[in-house]
Design an enzyme around this catalytic site. Structure first.
Site, PDB file in Angstrom:
ATOM      1  CD  GLU A   1      50.543  95.614  42.077  1.00  0.00           C
ATOM      2  OE1 GLU A   1      50.074  95.899  40.951  1.00  0.00           O
ATOM      3  OE2 GLU A   1      51.680  95.946  42.444  1.00  0.00           O
TER       4      GLU A   1
ATOM      5  CG  HIS B   1      52.840  93.323  39.736  1.00  0.00           C
ATOM      6  ND1 HIS B   1      53.039  94.691  39.679  1.00  0.00           N
ATOM      7  CD2 HIS B   1      53.838  92.773  38.999  1.00  0.00           C
ATOM      8  CE1 HIS B   1      54.118  94.951  38.946  1.00  0.00           C
ATOM      9  NE2 HIS B   1      54.618  93.802  38.526  1.00  0.00           N
TER      10      HIS B   1
ATOM     11  CG  HIS C   1      50.011  97.857  38.151  1.00  0.00           C
ATOM     12  ND1 HIS C   1      50.898  96.816  38.263  1.00  0.00           N
ATOM     13  CD2 HIS C   1      49.816  98.045  36.829  1.00  0.00           C
ATOM     14  CE1 HIS C   1      51.240  96.385  37.060  1.00  0.00           C
ATOM     15  NE2 HIS C   1      50.587  97.113  36.162  1.00  0.00           N
TER      16      HIS C   1
ATOM     17  CD  GLU D   1      51.093 101.479  40.580  1.00  0.00           C
ATOM     18  OE1 GLU D   1      50.554 100.759  41.440  1.00  0.00           O
ATOM     19  OE2 GLU D   1      52.079 101.122  39.907  1.00  0.00           O
TER      20      GLU D   1
END
Length: 425
Positions: free
Chosen positions: A185, A182, A333, A394
């Site tokens: 990110e 992404h 991420h 994450e």
């Protein structure tokens, strides 16, 4: 890199400022803004290199600044040169020169012989935004400073930028780490790049990483990193994408979704396809969920594309993963400080135990993926197709893109995960 001049902004300006500082030509701290102080520093550098001091960063200035962009100089041996004199001249260490030139006989230097001389700073900066140009320079720098590091382009982005894979180690346990699926990110890219530089430096120096001898890690594992899956999207978010048709098209896509900040809210590739919704693992379910949310066409985020693996970046990573056949994957991420370790009811052998260890060394929670985000991701596809442990990590807390002020805490939390994943302990 683009031509940069007064008024330019973005990641490439910050990269140039960093290189000028490394070359000891002053200027402001790298803030990505080309103002008067930056122009003066560039002019001073240009004069020192015999260039026209116009204060414009173009091809000639980039070539002259290249050693400080990539982290090494190439020196041609002249009569009277010795490793000691070269180390003194470039402020380099003897050990770094020997590491970069493994076939070197220091007592038989020949005039005309070319040596790679590492300069006295880390290749990987962690205090400036990332971009594809920085990725290219970092790959160049690391592979020259550490010749055992292997680099290859596994494919091309929409705008034909390379998607790099870096491999180090000769162990039987193959692992694959990826980052920046992404665009906003991108802070995960320097995380992986710093890890591989740290590991290589520790191996050369006989040091440890997270308490394990680096030499042992590289003996037991072969680590492959794909640190920048979405180079075009990252360039858009960090201001490194040049003006032109691609940027205009992205702006037009974003205009259809005014509730998403632009460019900070951009997660997709430059064509408006969310690369982590491109994998054939419940893709139809992901399509139904995202279409119901209004993402039924190219968008800054959450558009699954026309079909699985139609985005070149995701297709390249999937094909590369199949060829590599790794024992484990980590997909990095942001944000949430959480580890997602399952896909549906798949639970590969050992995956829960490793998730527990990752949580213990990082302070992150480990959880099942929320249903609305639980399909068509890279980790989902890997678990489904390989029946081996796959994890989405994450990192950090807040709103993407996370500020670089969080980098050190992200680094500290993930050093253990990155090491234990390689070892499989």
């Amino acid at each position: 890199m683009q031509i940069l001049k007064t008024g330019s902004t973005g990641a490439e300006v910050a990269l140039m400022q960093t290189a000028l500082s490394r070359a000891q030509h002053g200027g402001p701290a790298p803030d990505g803004i080309f103002g008067g102080a930056t122009k003066s520093a560039l002019q001073a550098f240009q004069r020192s290199r015999g260039l026209t001091p116009d204060g414009i960063f173009g091809a000639e200035s980039e070539r002259a600044l290249a050693p400080w962009l990539r982290g090494y100089a190439v020196h041609t041996i002249r009569p009277g040169d010795s490793l000691f004199s070269l180390a003194e001249r470039y402020d380099a260490s003897l050990a770094a020169i020997e590491t970069a030139n493994p076939a070197l006989d220091p007592f038989a230097l020949r005039p005309g012989q070319k040596l790679v001389v590492p300069l006295p700073f880390s290749v990987v900066p962690t205090d400036i935004p990332w971009c594809s140009a920085l990725m290219d320079y970092a790959v160049d720098g690391l592979t020259h400073r550490y010749p055992q590091l292997r680099a290859e382009s596994i494919g091309r982005s929409v705008l034909s930028r390379p998607v790099w894979a870096l491999t180090v180690g000769d162990g039987l346990r193959r692992v694959l780490y990826s980052a920046a699926h992404h665009a906003n990110e991108w802070i995960t890219t320097p995380l992986l790049m710093k890890y591989i530089e740290t590991l290589l430096h520790a191996d050369a120096a006989g040091e440890t990483v997270f308490g394990y001898p680096a030499e042992d890690i590289l003996f037991r594992a072969a680590l492959t990193l794909v640190p920048l899956v979405d180079p075009d999207g990252v360039d858009l978010v960090t201001g490194a994408l040049p003006e032109g048709e691609a940027k205009e098209r992205a702006a037009a896509i974003a205009a259809d979704f005014p509730a998403i900040p632009y460019p900070d809210g951009w997660k997709a590739n430059i064509a408006g396809v969310d690369l982590n919704l491109q994998y054939p693992a419940g893709w139809d379910t992901a399509r139904a969920i995202k279409f119901a949310q209004g993402y039924d066409r190219p968008a800054p985020r959450d558009y699954v594309g026309d079909a699985p693996l139609t985005a070149p970046e995701s297709a390249a990573l999937a094909a590369f993963t199949e060829a590599l056949d790794p024992a484990l994957v980590l997909a990095y991420h942001t944000q949430g400080n959480v580890i997602y370790w399952k896909y549906l009811n798949f639970e590969p052998e050992g995956s829960r135990a490793l998730a527990e260890q990752f949580a213990a060394v990082s302070g992150y929670a480990y959880e099942d993926t929320p249903y609305a985000s639980g399909f068509a991701g890279y980790k989902d596809w890997f678990i489904q197709n390989f029946d081996r442990p796959g994890y989405t990590i994450e990192c950090g807390l807040g709103e993407n893109p996370l500020p670089l002020s969080q980098f050190e805490s992200i680094w500290s939390a993930n050093l253990g995960i990155l090491t234990l994943a390689a070892l499989g302990v």
